[in-house]
Structure formats: C-alpha cells, structure tokens
Design an enzyme around this catalytic site. Structure first.
Site, mmCIF file in Angstrom:
data_model
loop_
_atom_site.group_PDB
_atom_site.id
_atom_site.type_symbol
_atom_site.label_atom_id
_atom_site.label_comp_id
_atom_site.label_asym_id
_atom_site.label_seq_id
_atom_site.Cartn_x
_atom_site.Cartn_y
_atom_site.Cartn_z
ATOM 1 N N GLU A 1 6.991 -0.582 3.390
ATOM 2 C CA GLU A 1 7.934 0.389 3.963
ATOM 3 C C GLU A 1 9.073 0.746 3.025
ATOM 4 O O GLU A 1 9.580 1.864 3.062
ATOM 5 C CB GLU A 1 8.515 -0.148 5.291
ATOM 6 C CG GLU A 1 7.525 -0.130 6.457
ATOM 7 C CD GLU A 1 6.729 -1.424 6.577
ATOM 8 O OE1 GLU A 1 6.637 -2.183 5.594
ATOM 9 O OE2 GLU A 1 6.178 -1.665 7.664
ATOM 10 N N GLU B 1 1.804 -5.585 10.626
ATOM 11 C CA GLU B 1 2.603 -6.090 11.756
ATOM 12 C C GLU B 1 1.734 -6.284 12.998
ATOM 13 O O GLU B 1 1.916 -7.233 13.759
ATOM 14 C CB GLU B 1 3.758 -5.122 12.036
ATOM 15 C CG GLU B 1 4.806 -5.166 10.920
ATOM 16 C CD GLU B 1 5.826 -4.058 11.015
ATOM 17 O OE1 GLU B 1 5.428 -2.873 11.001
ATOM 18 O OE2 GLU B 1 7.029 -4.359 11.117
ATOM 19 N N ALA C 1 1.896 2.738 10.178
ATOM 20 C CA ALA C 1 2.273 3.834 11.066
ATOM 21 C C ALA C 1 1.876 5.144 10.382
ATOM 22 O O ALA C 1 1.804 5.204 9.148
ATOM 23 C CB ALA C 1 3.771 3.792 11.326
ATOM 24 N N GLY D 1 2.848 -1.085 9.587
ATOM 25 C CA GLY D 1 2.581 -1.356 11.003
ATOM 26 C C GLY D 1 1.230 -2.012 11.234
ATOM 27 O O GLY D 1 1.039 -2.698 12.244
HETATM 28 N N1 DAK Z 1 -0.316 7.422 7.552
HETATM 29 C C1 DAK Z 1 -0.986 8.589 7.584
HETATM 30 N N2 DAK Z 1 -2.084 8.835 6.835
HETATM 31 C C2 DAK Z 1 -2.513 7.873 6.021
HETATM 32 C C3 DAK Z 1 -1.861 6.608 5.941
HETATM 33 C C4 DAK Z 1 -0.700 6.396 6.762
HETATM 34 N N3 DAK Z 1 -0.031 5.223 6.814
HETATM 35 N N4 DAK Z 1 -2.508 5.866 5.040
HETATM 36 C C5 DAK Z 1 -3.528 6.620 4.577
HETATM 37 N N5 DAK Z 1 -3.542 7.815 5.168
HETATM 38 C C6 DAK Z 1 -4.466 8.926 4.968
HETATM 39 C C7 DAK Z 1 -4.217 9.566 3.603
HETATM 40 O O1 DAK Z 1 -3.156 10.477 3.679
HETATM 41 C C8 DAK Z 1 -5.552 10.231 3.359
HETATM 42 O O2 DAK Z 1 -5.627 11.405 4.135
HETATM 43 P P1 DAK Z 1 -6.281 12.759 3.532
HETATM 44 O O3 DAK Z 1 -5.541 13.046 2.294
HETATM 45 O O4 DAK Z 1 -7.740 12.366 3.302
HETATM 46 O O5 DAK Z 1 -6.111 13.750 4.638
HETATM 47 C C9 DAK Z 1 -6.542 9.246 3.965
HETATM 48 O O6 DAK Z 1 -5.795 8.433 4.874
HETATM 49 C C10 DAK Z 1 -7.161 8.313 2.931
HETATM 50 O O7 DAK Z 1 -6.089 7.730 2.199
HETATM 51 P P2 DAK Z 1 -6.013 7.784 0.596
HETATM 52 O O8 DAK Z 1 -6.708 8.978 0.055
HETATM 53 O O9 DAK Z 1 -4.598 7.558 0.232
HETATM 54 O O10 DAK Z 1 -6.906 6.502 0.240
HETATM 55 P P3 DAK Z 1 -6.748 5.553 -1.043
HETATM 56 O O11 DAK Z 1 -7.944 4.658 -1.010
HETATM 57 O O12 DAK Z 1 -6.490 6.342 -2.289
HETATM 58 O O13 DAK Z 1 -5.451 4.674 -0.748
HETATM 59 C C11 DAK Z 1 -3.976 3.311 0.631
HETATM 60 C C12 DAK Z 1 -5.422 3.793 0.362
HETATM 61 C C13 DAK Z 1 -3.981 2.517 1.912
HETATM 62 C C14 DAK Z 1 -3.514 2.401 -0.536
HETATM 63 C C15 DAK Z 1 -3.028 4.561 0.690
HETATM 64 O O14 DAK Z 1 -3.605 5.442 1.646
HETATM 65 C C16 DAK Z 1 -1.655 4.205 1.145
HETATM 66 O O15 DAK Z 1 -0.834 3.714 0.346
HETATM 67 N N6 DAK Z 1 -1.352 4.495 2.407
HETATM 68 C C17 DAK Z 1 -0.014 4.330 2.956
HETATM 69 C C18 DAK Z 1 0.257 2.860 3.233
HETATM 70 C C19 DAK Z 1 1.655 2.659 3.770
HETATM 71 O O16 DAK Z 1 2.634 2.974 3.106
HETATM 72 N N7 DAK Z 1 1.698 2.108 4.942
HETATM 73 C C20 DAK Z 1 2.980 1.838 5.606
HETATM 74 C C21 DAK Z 1 3.269 3.013 6.467
HETATM 75 S S1 DAK Z 1 4.927 2.914 7.116
HETATM 76 C C22 DAK Z 1 9.459 2.308 12.895
HETATM 77 C C23 DAK Z 1 8.840 1.124 12.958
HETATM 78 C C24 DAK Z 1 7.748 0.892 12.186
HETATM 79 C C25 DAK Z 1 7.279 1.823 11.300
HETATM 80 C C26 DAK Z 1 7.895 3.039 11.262
HETATM 81 C C27 DAK Z 1 8.963 3.296 12.059
HETATM 82 N N8 DAK Z 1 10.636 2.541 13.652
HETATM 83 C C28 DAK Z 1 11.433 1.360 14.053
HETATM 84 C C29 DAK Z 1 11.083 3.898 13.897
HETATM 85 C C30 DAK Z 1 6.182 1.524 10.458
HETATM 86 C C31 DAK Z 1 6.082 2.095 9.264
HETATM 87 C C32 DAK Z 1 4.851 2.003 8.475
HETATM 88 O O17 DAK Z 1 3.871 1.388 8.801
#
Ligand code: DAK
Length: 262
Positions: free
Chosen positions: A136, A116, A68, A113
């Site tokens: 998460e 998922e 997400a 997400g």
């Molecule tokens: N969201 C927004 N932007 C993201 C992103 C994300 N999940 N993942 C990556 N990006 C963006 C980065 O911010 C970066 O943007 P800029 O800085 O260039 O503007 C760009 O994509 C490239 O990412 P990185 O520079 O970080 O690239 P790396 O190769 O260094 O790292 C990575 C890749 C995938 C390991 C890293 O980006 C990372 O850890 N990303 C986050 C992964 C994550 O934590 N995903 C889970 C998200 S939480 C809900 C239900 C469901 C959910 C929420 C609420 N409710 C019931 C209310 C779901 C939650 C989730 O999915």
C-alpha cells in the site's frame, strides 16, 4: 443466492464450504460489490450448522486476491472511501468471527487487502507460486483492512514493520520461514491438501473444535491467567456434551467415535 464475483460451493457432504473469490481478469481484486457478496456468503455459511470448515481461495491460476480494487478506489470521494473501508473491515471481522476453522488456500498473489483477507483466516496454506505483501505504501496509503495489526501479531513487530514500510513482496518459502503460512504445497495439490485438512477437522467433535478455536482466538487477547480461566470455562462447557461422552466411550470400547454435534 447467486453471486457475480464469488463461488460458494460445498464438499464432503456439505461439511466443508469452499468460497472462491472469482474475478480472475482483475486478479480477484476486491471492489465494493465483491466485499458485499463476501459479507452475504459469510453470513450464509455462519447460518449453516452442517458446515464445519471453510476454505477460501482465489479463482484462476495467478492470484489469491491482488488487493483492494485500485481502479475502483481511484476516483472515490472521501465518503465513498469511508464506506468502502467499513465494508472491508466488516468482511475481515466476519471471517474472524466464524465459529468454525477458516483456512486460506493462497494460490498466487496475496497483496494488500488480499494479504489482509488471508491473515483474517485461521491459517494459510500456500502454493510455491504464492507471493505475499502489503504494498500500500506504493499507493500513498497504509494497510487499511487490519493488516498492520494481524501481520504484527502473526510474524512479530519487526518483520511486520519491515513489510508494511517497504512494501516488499515475499515468496512462499520466506512466508513459511517467518510463520506467515503453515504449509507450502505444489499448485496442483492445493485444493486436495485443503480438503484433507478440512476432512480431518470435520471428523472431530464439532463443538470441541469450535470451543478450541474460541479458546485460542479469544485467549490471545487476554493475559495468560485470564486465558486459562477462559479455557477452563470452555472445557467445562464441552465436557457436558454428548460428543464428550461418545468420544471417551468409543476410546474405551476401542471403536471409532460417532459424533452428533450435541
Ligand atoms: N486492483 C485492480 N486491478 C488490478 C489489481 C488491483 N489491486 N491488481 C491487478 N489488477 C489488474 C491489472 O490492472 C490488470 O488489468 P488489465 O490491465 O488486464 O485490465 C490485470 O489485473 C492483470 O494484472 P497485471 O497485468 O498487472 O499482471 P502482472 O502479472 O503484470 O502483475 C501484480 C501482477 C499482482 C504484481 C500487479 O498486478 C500488481 O502489482 N497489482 C497491484 C497490487 C497492489 O498494489 N495491491 C494492493 C492494492 S491496495 C482502505 C483499506 C484497505 C485498502 C484500501 C483502502 N481504506 C481504509 C479506505 C486496501 C488497499 C489495497 O489492497
């Protein structure tokens, strides 16, 4: 209908839908607009009887979907978070509710997400660069788009619990070993492998394919005896189709079948 964050294409004379989540600068992270577009695209595919298989993949060469959109979620009010969650849940349910097989082609990060969404598909083919995880807990939330439920059903309670409580990310080879993905292929081959699978399915009797999917999917929510009752009903339904007659006639005549989907 054009999309800002998705590409919906058709291959194999319209029999295969290819849906690409396409926000590569954000690693295809799911914001509210993308979830809205996914719902529209899935509705459209459901209304196209000629489409027999759907492939879902991510744009760019780094990510399937990195989760997400954290930037979009950061300042959400509780009400906005609720609406966002409902949209996400609807998307995952809409994928699961499609009558046709849906294959996730995971070409990089499938996190949160994104993992998922892949889990909502019928099976997953991944590249050797794919990374899966439910990180998460690093953000102060549990998985919220059905991950706790679908992951546990696919890889078992202990492995799912380990992944959702540690947030550990796993590579394609481990994902294959624990049964999260069906097959791991080289990145350059991913779409070809997906299209070959899709072509194989599209050549089969379409009603039999839908019914077989329904029997497995619905049956998993039933006990064995009731699952077998469901199977018998669906079997009888498929037995009445023109395609059943054609399949058996073609076999006995030693010729390839020509299915018409009736
Ligand atoms: N969201 C927004 N932007 C993201 C992103 C994300 N999940 N993942 C990556 N990006 C963006 C980065 O911010 C970066 O943007 P800029 O800085 O260039 O503007 C760009 O994509 C490239 O990412 P990185 O520079 O970080 O690239 P790396 O190769 O260094 O790292 C990575 C890749 C995938 C390991 C890293 O980006 C990372 O850890 N990303 C986050 C992964 C994550 O934590 N995903 C889970 C998200 S939480 C809900 C239900 C469901 C959910 C929420 C609420 N409710 C019931 C209310 C779901 C939650 C989730 O999915």
């Amino acid at each position: 209908m054009t999309f800002q964050n998705l590409i919906l294409e058709h291959a194999e004379n319209g029999k295969v839908g290819v849906l690409t989540v396409n926000r590569p600068k954000s690693l295809n992270a799911l914001n509210a607009e993308t979830l809205d577009e996914l719902l529209q695209a899935l509705t459209r595919v459901a209304e196209q009887p000629e489409v027999r298989v759907l492939l879902i993949t991510g744009g760019g060469d780094k990510a399937f979907i990195a989760g997400a959109d954290i930037a979009a979620m950061q300042n959400m009010s509780a009400l906005e978070a609720r609406a966002f969650s409902e949209k996400g849940q609807r998307v995952m349910q809409a994928i699961g509710a499609l009558a046709i097989p849906v294959i996730a082609l995971v070409n990089g990060y499938a996190l949160g997400g994104g993992c998922e969404l892949a889990l909502s598909c019928d099976w997953i083919v991944a590249t050797d660069r794919a990374v899966f995880g439910q990180p998460e807990v690093n953000l102060g939330i549990p998985p919220g788009f059905g991950g706790t439920q679908r992951l546990a059903r696919l890889v078992g309670r202990a492995r799912a619990l380990e992944l959702v409580t540690t947030g550990r990310q796993i590579k394609a080879d481990e994902a294959l070993r624990i049964g999260l993905v069906n097959e791991v292929v080289a990145a350059a081959e991913l779409m070809d492998v997906g299209l070959t699978m899709a072509r194989t399915i599209a050549a089969k009797a379409p009603i039999a394919v839908r019914v077989a999917k329904q029997a497995v999917q619905r049956g998993l929510d039933l006990d064995l005896a009731n699952g077998c009752v469901l199977e018998t009903s669906l079997f009888a339904f498929a037995f009445g189709t023109d395609d059943r007659k054609e399949g058996m006639t073609a076999f006995l005549a030693k010729r390839p079948p020509e299915f018409n989907g009736r």
